[in-house]
Scaffold this motif. Structure first.
Motif, short mmCIF file in Angstrom:
data_model
loop_
_atom_site.label_atom_id
_atom_site.label_comp_id
_atom_site.label_asym_id
_atom_site.label_seq_id
_atom_site.Cartn_x
_atom_site.Cartn_y
_atom_site.Cartn_z
N ALA A 180 -2.55 0.60 -8.60
CA ALA A 180 -3.35 0.43 -7.38
C ALA A 180 -2.82 1.29 -6.24
O ALA A 180 -1.66 1.72 -6.25
CB ALA A 180 -3.34 -1.03 -6.95
N GLU A 181 -3.67 1.53 -5.25
CA GLU A 181 -3.23 2.21 -4.04
C GLU A 181 -2.35 1.29 -3.22
O GLU A 181 -2.49 0.06 -3.27
CB GLU A 181 -4.43 2.65 -3.19
CG GLU A 181 -5.16 3.88 -3.71
CD GLU A 181 -6.14 4.41 -2.67
OE1 GLU A 181 -5.70 4.84 -1.59
OE2 GLU A 181 -7.35 4.33 -2.95
N ASP A 182 -1.47 1.90 -2.43
CA ASP A 182 -0.57 1.13 -1.58
C ASP A 182 -1.22 0.90 -0.23
O ASP A 182 -1.04 1.66 0.72
CB ASP A 182 0.75 1.90 -1.42
CG ASP A 182 1.77 1.11 -0.59
OD1 ASP A 182 1.51 -0.07 -0.29
OD2 ASP A 182 2.82 1.69 -0.24
N TRP A 183 -1.98 -0.20 -0.13
CA TRP A 183 -2.67 -0.52 1.12
C TRP A 183 -1.73 -1.32 2.03
O TRP A 183 -1.91 -2.53 2.23
CB TRP A 183 -3.97 -1.25 0.84
CG TRP A 183 -5.06 -0.30 0.48
CD1 TRP A 183 -5.41 0.12 -0.77
CD2 TRP A 183 -5.92 0.39 1.39
NE1 TRP A 183 -6.43 1.04 -0.70
CE2 TRP A 183 -6.77 1.22 0.61
CE3 TRP A 183 -6.06 0.39 2.77
CZ2 TRP A 183 -7.74 2.04 1.19
CZ3 TRP A 183 -7.02 1.20 3.35
CH2 TRP A 183 -7.85 2.01 2.56
N THR A 184 -0.74 -0.63 2.57
CA THR A 184 0.20 -1.24 3.51
C THR A 184 0.58 -0.20 4.56
O THR A 184 0.39 0.99 4.38
CB THR A 184 1.50 -1.73 2.83
OG1 THR A 184 2.27 -0.60 2.38
CG2 THR A 184 1.21 -2.65 1.66
#
Length: 573
Positions: free
Chosen positions: A397-401
């Motif tokens: 997954a993408e790092d949505w942070t």
């Protein structure tokens, strides 16, 4: 400048001792709350501390407004080194704890060291002999107890209601990096994982009680009464729907994160809208002394689920971002997080990340199972308990942070100023640090509204907003007071010039930034997954640094002794 009253109470959990220190000069400078906590943390937490190690410290405090009977003041602040972001993090919680905390007579409480045994620490008003009244109670029977069970225990054994208690659920004991400290059963020091810090120190609960604040004879200006009266008479939609009143608006302007941030609107929004939440609200809810009453006690008669909320961010995280379109399912997830002691935003986002990896969006039963697995670190929950930043690669997954903190709602791809605010916030992708979104929806008067697209002119506004919010968090005043606690009223309430308050806010933000710089944070951490999609982002970031007088690499210049909040502690202190 009006400020909190009383000494600093230091509780040594290793030695099981308590002592007090006079901090009048520090209070006069930093007011209380977040400002006071930040100054203490900057001086006393070693820059190389392990967030879950005994050298980390955890601070709780109130501000001067908790001695008043004014609306929007039922909150208090907590600060520590975050196990989620690895930087300094302040969080605040509403409810009723703040008045009982001030009743004990301390401006701030500092937890140091760690206990080998699980403890409840009971803080009472200082005794007639001038010595702190602190009791250390071993509570092995409360190991992995849920939050309401902890409250029940102290109601039965010490005649203390939930508003006297700050505690952790199983998530805090199991070092979930986004565990909350809970109070009044359903109110949370939510963001940053401070519940895991409390758990690492072997503390299941803190309780506070006393009448010391009642002895203070403080003279409040007329503005305090004006604020309270306007809170009582306001016809704000938030009194009916809380923060979920913005849900459908966010969807309309493509600012509602959905399907683990793959989309910015949700076709099932009607099922999780403010109207649906209002239908489940069965009574009024508020915080201590507040007439605004924007909280959301909700109940679903068919399933029997009863909780407080969900607020907008929970609706986003467990609703649209998880592909769930039934508000009752969101209520169930919210109730679980409160009982287990989890931040609903970070938990919902990491669950949504897993749903994406398994093509299971909308599976509400799996959502609830994952929340429980996370709290107890069972199965896949052990990895998800590390948070999005540390787990995303394993799930493709993408790092949505930002800085390791998962995103709140109010998507910056549509609200570009809020996007910049996510990037610059010292504690990560939190919507309330810079709180820029009201200008871009807009939720403010038309004269104050800003075009959501682009960043021209916004860095200066963001600096002022971050500074103001740092002052609100020090006072401590709820940010939902916007429009009521005007700049002039804030200055009157704190008996200060507003420019001086802006300077105080800037100093607090800079101390946080300097602490994080010492831990390796720089411009590379002030970024977004979609930074390239916001025109002028890099230039606006440089402008923001210049306005603050910082280096273009996102670090604070070496001011020598002038930056120090006091005198730096060493790791051996």
């Amino acid at each position: 400048m009006r400020h909190a009253q009383g000494p600093l109470l230091t509780i040594d959990l290793t030695e099981r001792t308590a002592s007090t220190t006079a901090i009048d000069d520090r209070l006069a400078t930093f007011v209380g709350g977040r400002g006071l906590n930040t100054s203490l943390a900057y001086d006393r937490i070693p820059f190389d501390a392990d967030p879950l190690g005994p050298e980390n410290r955890l601070y709780f405090s109130t501000g001067p407004m908790q001695y008043s009977t004014t609306s929007y003041t039922g909150r208090m602040a907590a600060t520590s080194l975050s196990p989620l972001t690895n930087g300094l993090c302040s969080s605040n919680a509403g409810g009723f704890l703040s008045r009982n905390f001030t009743g004990a007579g301390y401006a701030a409480v500092e937890l140091v060291g760690a206990s080998d045994d699980l403890l409840a620490v009971h803080v009472r008003e200082v005794g007639a002999d001038g010595e702190p009244d602190v009791t250390f109670e071993a509570v092995p029977d409360l190991a992995e107890a849920e939050v309401s069970a902890v409250s029940d225990r102290f109601a039965e054994t010490r005649d203390l209601e939930p508003e006297h208690v700050a505690c952790i659920g199983p998530a805090g004991e199991n070092a979930v990096r986004f565990a909350s400290v809970m109070t009044s059963d359903t109110r949370a020091f939510g963001r940053g994982g401070l519940g895991a810090v409390l758990g690492s120190k072997g503390v299941k609960a803190l309780t506070f009680d006393g009448e010391a604040a009642a002895e203070l004879d403080l003279d409040w200006p007329d503005e305090a009464g004006e604020v309270h009266r306007e809170a009582a008479t306001s016809d704000s939609i938030m009194k009916r729907q809380g923060t979920t009143s913005v849900t459908e608006l966010a969807n309309e302007v493509d600012a509602l994160p959905s399907y683990y941030f793959a989309e910015t609107s949700f076709e099932g929004v009607e099922g999780i809208s403010g109207d649906r939440v209002a239908e489940k609200k069965y009574k009024k809810g508020t915080c201590s002394q507040c007439a605004f009453a924007c909280k959301l006690p909700t109940r679903d008669e068919e399933t029997g689920v009863e909780t407080e909320g969900p607020e907008f961010e929970t609706v986003m995280a467990f609703g649209s971002n998880a592909g769930v379109d039934d508000v009752v399912d969101v209520m169930r997830a919210n109730e679980l997080c409160d009982e287990l002691g989890l931040d609903t935003i970070s938990c919902g986002d990491v669950v949504s990340m897993f749903l994406e990896s398994e093509d299971e969006f909308g599976n509400a039963g799996l959502v609830r199972s994952l929340v429980e697995q996370i709290a107890y670190r069972e199965g896949v929950g052990d990895k998800l308990a590390e948070g999005v930043h540390r787990a995303h690669e394993e799930f493709g997954a993408e790092d949505w942070t930002v800085k390791g903190m998962a995103f709140a709602g109010h998507d910056g791809r549509a609200l570009n100023g809020q996007g910049l605010a996510f990037a610059t916030a010292n504690r990560g992708a939190d919507h309330m640090y810079g709180e820029f979104y009201p200008y871009e929806y807009p939720l403010v008067d038309p004269d104050d509204a800003l075009d959501p697209e682009g960043l021209e002119g916004k860095p200066e506004k963001l600096v002022a907003k971050e500074n103001r919010n740092a002052v609100l968090d020090s006072a401590v005043i709820c940010k939902f007071s916007r429009g009521t606690v005007t700049d002039d009223r804030l200055a009157a309430l704190l008996d200060a010039d507003y420019d001086a308050l802006q300077s105080l806010g800037a100093r607090i933000v800079e101390l946080e930034r300097a602490f994080n710089n010492a831990r390796g944070f720089d411009r590379g951490d002030d970024t977004l997954p979609y930074a390239d999609a916001i025109e002028g982002f890099d230039a606006a970031l440089s402008e923001y640094y210049a306005l603050r007088g910082w280096n273009d690499d996102g670090t604070v210049p070496d001011h020598g002794d002038g930056l120090d909040a006091g005198s730096r502690a060493t790791a051996d202190d």
